[in-house]
Design a protein around this motif. Structure first.
Motif, PDB file in Angstrom:
ATOM      1  N   UNK A 256       6.023   3.945  29.272  1.00 55.78           N
ATOM      2  CA  UNK A 256       5.206   2.817  28.586  1.00 55.78           C
ATOM      3  C   UNK A 256       6.170   1.884  27.960  1.00 55.78           C
ATOM      4  N   UNK A 257       7.341   2.115  27.411  1.00 58.72           N
ATOM      5  CA  UNK A 257       8.514   1.141  26.810  1.00 58.72           C
ATOM      6  C   UNK A 257       9.057   0.204  27.991  1.00 58.72           C
ATOM      7  N   UNK A 384      13.040  -3.833  18.579  1.00 60.75           N
ATOM      8  CA  UNK A 384      13.649  -2.787  19.750  1.00 60.75           C
ATOM      9  C   UNK A 384      14.582  -1.963  19.345  1.00 60.75           C
ATOM     10  N   UNK A 385      15.429  -2.503  18.637  1.00 64.20           N
ATOM     11  CA  UNK A 385      16.700  -1.679  18.278  1.00 64.20           C
ATOM     12  C   UNK A 385      16.352  -0.456  17.001  1.00 64.20           C
ATOM     13  N   UNK A 386      15.207  -0.769  16.699  1.00 63.99           N
ATOM     14  CA  UNK A 386      14.895   0.491  15.593  1.00 63.99           C
ATOM     15  C   UNK A 386      14.238   1.575  16.189  1.00 63.99           C
ATOM     16  N   UNK A 387      13.961   1.642  17.432  1.00 64.90           N
ATOM     17  CA  UNK A 387      13.538   2.832  18.098  1.00 64.90           C
ATOM     18  C   UNK A 387      14.437   3.847  18.516  1.00 64.90           C
ATOM     19  N   UNK A 388      14.278   5.236  18.240  1.00 57.96           N
ATOM     20  CA  UNK A 388      15.084   6.268  18.338  1.00 57.96           C
ATOM     21  C   UNK A 388      14.706   7.308  19.326  1.00 57.96           C
ATOM     22  N   UNK A 402       5.997   2.803  17.907  1.00 55.04           N
ATOM     23  CA  UNK A 402       4.860   2.175  17.337  1.00 55.04           C
ATOM     24  C   UNK A 402       4.568   0.880  17.966  1.00 55.04           C
ATOM     25  N   UNK A 403       3.387   0.771  18.125  1.00 56.25           N
ATOM     26  CA  UNK A 403       2.832  -0.299  18.972  1.00 56.25           C
ATOM     27  C   UNK A 403       1.577  -1.201  18.196  1.00 56.25           C
ATOM     28  N   UNK A 404       1.502  -2.401  18.397  1.00 57.57           N
ATOM     29  CA  UNK A 404       0.327  -3.288  17.841  1.00 57.57           C
ATOM     30  C   UNK A 404      -0.582  -3.180  18.924  1.00 57.57           C
ATOM     31  N   UNK A 405      -1.766  -2.822  18.452  1.00 57.34           N
ATOM     32  CA  UNK A 405      -2.769  -2.978  19.739  1.00 57.34           C
ATOM     33  C   UNK A 405      -3.931  -3.830  19.573  1.00 57.34           C
TER      34      UNK A 405
END
Length: 408
Positions: A256-257, A384-388, A402-405
């Motif tokens: 998904x990413x 994007x750079x906050x994903x771990x 975390x997604x906005x849907x």
């Protein structure tokens, strides 16, 4: 660049320097080899001279670890003939026909999970889809009570924790104890799950062939033919619990990413949803759930490419590096859903190829299909750079997505 967040630049440099990279300790001595090239990785994954029998390798080594044998000596850590026997016992649950019969249940579970998403707003796709879908499927398959599933997931996360050996060891014992208790409960009140079938096969085999049972180096009973020892029964259940959902969770999050990172490819998939089954191969190639395969060691001298591996040497194979080898896949750092990506090593190769590959593909296909159809305006809710990612080099898993849907 953090190699957990993005291992690919480091892997590319290492592969370019040497497709079979020697691993050295602080004194400069070679302590093993990391296989990075596609051809070399494919050979290593299928070479019987590279043993998976880690119990034999560590028998004379003081490692100071306390991993329960149910987790340290699974089917993944065996060679034929034991591996052949154990895999045969579990295979029936993961044939194309068996997985086909699971598809309606997978679609129903996915629908129920997506029904809980807001029509507008933010949601964590890992916590609300990538984790619960495969956990529910494998726990349904094994007959794990619903009230125990969150705890099993927590133990699985702890078991894969990198740099935390005590946490890993504790989780292995907790999971093994739980499965021993679940096995005892099912003997008292049998059901129709895969675990019930394995218990029945174990108990019938023990009654019919107890006089043929031998013993292994740990003192556990071993049985001939297609029979399970009690230790093997618990170990097989543990492997199905851990491997049955951890890699699929990683696969869903990574896929998904990757699509969100490549809007043109996402648009292509939305406009031509029939591409999805074949596109899964490219998504698996591009960012596989297993970055580094489990441990092997050379039982005799082995030549991989131009590298000679001495007997007794540990060997690690990186599907993540092999899948981006430009000698096999042109422009490998580009996601291209029209690419013929068959032959990727995301599920391994040879006799140890992932037993649940077809189930993982079915779960990913159904989940992504329903997700993209129901939410046409997905986007990241954080930079994007906050994903771990989970701090492990084995399974490459996002901690959250975390997604906005927005619904149709």
């Amino acid at each position: 660049m953090d190699p957990i967040r993005d291992p690919y630049p480091v892997l590319a440099r290492m592969r370019s320097a040497c497709p079979v990279h020697p691993l050295t300790d602080r004194s400069g001595r070679t302590g093993g080899y990391l296989v990075l090239g596609y051809d070399e990785a494919r050979q290593a994954l299928a070479d019987p001279r590279l043993s998976k029998n880690t119990a034999a390798f560590f028998a004379d080594k003081a490692g100071g670890r306390n991993i329960h044998p149910a987790l340290s000596q699974t089917m993944l850590a065996t060679d034929p003939p034991d591996h052949t026997r154990l895999r045969r016992l579990a295979t029936s649950a993961f044939t194309s026909g068996a997985v086909g019969r699971l598809r309606p249940a997978i679609a129903r579970i996915t629908d129920e999970l997506l029904d809980q998403w807001p029509a507008e707003g933010e949601v964590d796709a890992v916590a609300s889809l990538a984790v619960p879908l495969p956990v529910t499927v494998i726990c349904d398959l094994l007959g794990v009570p619903e009230e125990d599933r969150d705890q099993l997931r927590a133990w699985s996360i702890d078991f894969f924790a990198a740099g935390a050996p005590e946490r890993t060891d504790r989780a292995s014992h907790a999971l093994a104890r739980y499965l021993e208790q679940l096995t005892a409960a099912k003997r008292s009140s049998p059901g129709d799950s895969l675990l019930d079938a394995l218990i029945a096969a174990r108990d019938e085999g023990a009654r019919d062939g107890s006089d043929r049972a031998g013993g292994d180096r740990a003192g556990n009973d071993r049985t001939g033919g297609d029979r399970l020892s009690e230790a093997e029964l618990v170990s097989l259940a543990a492997l199905l619990v851990v491997a049955g959902h951890e890699t699929t969770t990683a696969f869903l999050g990574n896929a998904l990413l990757a699509l969100l990172d490549h809007p043109a490819q996402l648009d292509l998939l939305r406009s031509e949803p029939e591409r999805l089954p074949k596109a899964l191969d490219e998504l698996l190639r591009y960012d596989p759930p297993v970055a580094q395969a489990t441990f092997r060691f050379a039982t005799e001298q082995v030549e991989l490419g131009d590298t000679v591996i001495p007997p007794g040497s540990p060997v690690l194979v990186s599907p993540a590096a092999a899948n981006r080898d430009p000698s096999r896949f042109a422009d490998p750092d580009r996601l291209d859903l029209t690419r013929e990506a068959g032959g990727h090593l995301a599920f391994g190769h040879g006799i140890h190829r992932c037993l649940g590959a077809q189930l993982a593909r079915a779960e990913a296909e159904i989940a992504l299909s329903q997700l993209l159809a129901r939410f046409p305006a997905l986007r990241l809710a954080v930079p994007r750079d906050q994903l771990t990612w989970q701090p492990t080099r084995l399974v490459r898993t996002l901690t959250a997505l975390p997604l906005s849907v927005a619904s149709a």
